[in-house]
Design an enzyme around this catalytic site. Structure first.
Site, PDB file in Angstrom:
ATOM      1  N   GLU A  92      14.180 -15.956   0.386  1.00 26.24           N
ATOM      2  CA  GLU A  92      14.446 -17.063   1.318  1.00 26.24           C
ATOM      3  C   GLU A  92      13.345 -18.121   1.210  1.00 26.24           C
ATOM      4  OE1 GLU A  92      14.740 -15.683   5.372  1.00 26.24           O
ATOM      5  OE2 GLU A  92      16.005 -13.988   4.763  1.00 26.24           O
ATOM      6  N   ASP A 144       0.826  -1.213   0.000  1.00 26.21           N
ATOM      7  CA  ASP A 144       0.000   0.000   0.000  1.00 26.21           C
ATOM      8  C   ASP A 144       0.865   1.271   0.000  1.00 26.21           C
ATOM      9  OD1 ASP A 144      -2.742   1.086   0.302  1.00 26.21           O
ATOM     10  OD2 ASP A 144      -2.011   1.839   2.222  1.00 26.21           O
TER      11      ASP A 144
HETATM   12  O1  TEU Z   1      -4.576   4.221  -1.502  1.00 26.89           O
HETATM   13  C1  TEU Z   1      -3.551   5.106  -1.766  1.00 26.89           C
HETATM   14  C2  TEU Z   1      -3.825   6.303  -2.577  1.00 26.89           C
HETATM   15  O2  TEU Z   1      -2.921   7.093  -2.688  1.00 26.89           O
HETATM   16  C3  TEU Z   1      -5.103   6.627  -3.272  1.00 26.89           C
HETATM   17  O3  TEU Z   1      -5.586   5.681  -4.128  1.00 26.89           O
HETATM   18  C4  TEU Z   1      -6.127   7.186  -2.329  1.00 26.89           C
HETATM   19  O4  TEU Z   1      -6.954   6.202  -1.815  1.00 26.89           O
HETATM   20  C5  TEU Z   1      -7.004   8.192  -3.016  1.00 26.89           C
HETATM   21  O5  TEU Z   1      -6.192   9.129  -3.613  1.00 26.89           O
HETATM   22  C6  TEU Z   1      -7.897   8.868  -2.006  1.00 26.89           C
HETATM   23  O6  TEU Z   1      -8.748   9.749  -2.661  1.00 26.89           O
HETATM   24  C7  TEU Z   1      -4.308   3.189  -0.601  1.00 26.89           C
HETATM   25  C8  TEU Z   1      -5.493   2.255  -0.495  1.00 26.89           C
HETATM   26  O7  TEU Z   1      -5.711   1.650  -1.736  1.00 26.89           O
HETATM   27  C9  TEU Z   1      -6.657   3.045  -0.006  1.00 26.89           C
HETATM   28  O8  TEU Z   1      -7.836   2.274   0.035  1.00 26.89           O
HETATM   29  C10 TEU Z   1      -6.332   3.548   1.374  1.00 26.89           C
HETATM   30  O9  TEU Z   1      -7.354   4.387   1.843  1.00 26.89           O
HETATM   31  C11 TEU Z   1      -5.022   4.338   1.372  1.00 26.89           C
HETATM   32  O10 TEU Z   1      -3.989   3.666   0.682  1.00 26.89           O
HETATM   33  C12 TEU Z   1      -4.547   4.529   2.782  1.00 26.89           C
HETATM   34  O11 TEU Z   1      -4.117   3.314   3.297  1.00 26.89           O
END
Ligand code: TEU
Ligand code: CA
Length: 582
Positions: free
Chosen positions: A283, A231
């Site tokens: 690993e 993420d």
């Molecule tokens: O998303 C990261 C991200 O930068 C974007 O897709 C963001 O959700 C969007 O710009 C918001 O408007 C990831 C995950 O996929 C998302 O669901 C999470 O909310 C986010 O990280 C935080 O963990």
């Protein structure tokens, strides 16, 4: 047909190929894999509490295996207060009771193994939940303590420290800083959160954070996962001194991509983190993978993420954002393949996920849908659902003909639209509350799936109402209804995925077939398969060859004599060897 006439028909095609990418003979299951994203909250609710669960995923896994996919990626199911639908993790090594127990996860892995499906889990290393024990310890320990150094605490600015340390903004709206109350009851330091205030960012300058995540990787590898989707992989490391950022304050440039010099994105020190993770995965053998959710711009920089000793794959957000803009699509496909070829990595392709309006809805709006993360409500201009679904079929048939890996989002195989009639009080995306409802957020693409048309809640669960309401259309779009209809979206996906595997397209080559790249149509040759997408208003004639697949159900039912491609349609056509060579 004589060889002569074949050559005659073929010459315009063969004479105007622009080669981009050669067939891929390297080892690695993931290089051409189709990976299906399961969003656990909305997949299948087996215990009837209105929210999907791990046992529900296990129960329906055979239906996914039928789709001929290689792996499933599970969005987070870890312990979490669910302030950001599980992307706010309070314990990385346990299952949230909402979704079940660790034993349910083991059951899911066992069933996946039985079905020859791999399982990839989501790793959320940029931030945790404010309920995580490390953050609670940091709050209790006071300024300057090693506990606080796990996160990014700073004193405020202004005479009494009442202003945030810098001007950075949260992705979900508002400041990226929140002030805490110190253990002595006084207003105190501020902590950084690029997302919700309940999601404090870790301090990746601290080795203890590295050790913690290496432990988490091993925990899930030991339980049998085939890898991790990482993420916001571009955001872990922040520039020294946390300098003010003059671009859009959430780090993005005007087109929504992270700005090149944004101090919270793409910092050089990230790469050593991923190299260390890659060594850990190795690993466990050559089959475990890392995929970066890295929103990187410009595209060639994506190659830096998938060098041989770093991640295996990275999401191709530029492809998703190109939509049906054929000029942009062509540039992005070319740039993706050439820049990734230079480091020996395959590309990935994607059209939908849990953060964007589903492509069947986006494509129901002319050429560009709503802004990312904003969602659609009843008061907004409404999409043309039939147009959206038929263009979505065309776009998916085009994407799945491309060489490389592909990511699918649950429900896209059913052509599901976004949920639009979601009352404000049921919306759960923090974007909605943090912007006072001006941005509706991402709940629309997260509506629970319809499995069986005749069952309660369309078979999602037979207990209380699903956590988000299903649109009326979900009944006719339910999986069992579509399974029974040969011309359904689901059966098209089945045929596409089976043919893609049989023809080896994921390992194939790509040359633009200039004759069919008219500006309103785009075409490439992969091996001996010509993939043509026609987004113009007129039908086009196809060159000689066998029509393998068509995206338009209307045309699939036409008499055999039809050898063209309608407006809004994609076709796969097998050109005989004499046609594609010479
Ligand atoms: O998303 C990261 C991200 O930068 C974007 O897709 C963001 O959700 C969007 O710009 C918001 O408007 C990831 C995950 O996929 C998302 O669901 C999470 O909310 C986010 O990280 C935080 O963990
Ligand atoms: Ca449940």
């Amino acid at each position: 047909m004589s060889v002569d006439s074949l050559l005659h028909v073929a010459s315009p095609l063969a004479g105007s190929l622009t080669p981009v990418h050669a067939a891929d003979h390297a080892h690695g299951w993931w290089r051409s894999a189709v990976i299906y994203q399961v969003y656990p909250r909305s997949f299948r609710d087996l215990n009837g509490d209105g929210i999907g669960d791990l046992a529900g995923i296990t129960a329906e896994l055979p239906q996914l295996a039928e789709l001929d996919i290689d792996a499933v990626w599970l969005s987070p199911f870890y312990r979490s207060p669910q302030r950001d639908a599980g992307y706010d993790v309070s314990d990385y090594c346990d299952v949230d009771p909402l979704f079940g127990k660790l034993g349910d996860f083991d059951g899911l892995i066992a069933e996946a193994n039985r079905l020859s499906l791999r399982v990839i889990v989501d790793l959320v290393p940029n931030h945790c939940s404010d309920q995580h024990r490390d953050f609670q310890a940091a709050l209790a320990a006071g300024a300057g303590s090693p506990e606080r150094d796990m996160f990014i605490f700073r004193d405020g600015t202004g005479p009494a420290g009442e202003q945030p340390p810098n001007n950075w903004q949260s992705h979900f709206g508002g400041s990226a800083w929140t002030r805490i109350t110190e253990p002595d009851g006084e207003p105190g330091q501020w902590y950084l959160h690029l997302f919700d205030s309940s999601q404090p960012d870790f301090n990746w300058d601290n080795r203890a954070v590295h050790h913690e995540f290496e432990r988490v990787l091993r925990f899930w590898l030991d339980r049998g996962v085939s890898g991790f989707r990482v993420d916001v992989a571009h955001a872990l490391v922040k520039a020294p001194g946390l300098p003010a950022w003059g671009g859009r304050a959430d780090g993005s440039s005007s087109d929504g991509f992270p700005g090149h010099e944004a101090p919270m994105f793409g910092q050089p020190a990230l790469h050593d983190i991923y190299r260390a993770w890659r060594r850990i995965l190795e690993e466990y053998g050559p089959d475990r993978i890392l995929c970066a959710e890295a929103n990187v711009d410009p595209l060639p920089r994506l190659a830096d993420w998938v060098r041989p000793d770093e991640m295996h794959q990275a999401f191709n957000f530029p492809y998703l954002h190109a939509g049906l803009d054929l000029h942009r699509l062509r540039t992005i496909v070319t740039e993706s393949l050439t820049s990734l070829d230079a480091v020996g990595a395959p590309s990935t392709w994607v059209l939908s996920n849990h953060d964007v309006v589903r492509h069947a809805t986006r494509f129901g709006y002319g050429w560009s849908g709503p802004r990312e993360g904003d969602g659609i409500g009843p008061a907004d201009p409404q999409p043309d659902h039939a147009l959206g679904r038929s263009r979505a079929a065309a776009a998916s048939l085009f994407m799945l003909g491309l060489p490389g890996g592909a990511y699918l989002y649950q429900g896209e195989e059913l052509g599901l639209p976004d949920g639009i009639d979601i009352p404000g009080h049921q919306r759960q995306d923090p974007t909605f509350t943090r912007t006072g409802g001006t941005r509706l957020g991402r709940d629309g693409c997260r509506v629970p799936l319809p499995w069986r048309a005749s069952e309660r809640h369309n078979g999602f669960g037979d207990g209380v109402h699903p956590w988000l309401p299903q649109p009326e259309s979900f009944t006719e779009l339910a999986r069992d209804a579509q399974a029974a209809d040969p011309s359904s979206h689901l059966n098209l996906y089945r045929r596409i995925l089976a043919a893609r595997r049989e023809l080896g397209l994921g390992r194939g080559s790509l040359s633009w077939a200039e004759e069919w790249c008219t500006g309103s149509s785009l075409a490439f040759l992969n091996g001996d398969v010509l993939v043509v997408m026609n987004m113009g208003t007129e039908s086009l004639e196809l060159p000689a060859g066998e029509v393998l697949l068509r995206s338009s159900s209307a045309d699939r039912e036409l008499a055999d004599g039809w050898h063209g491609i309608s407006s809004g349609e994609t076709v796969w056509l097998r050109i005989s060897a004499e046609d594609s060579e010479s």
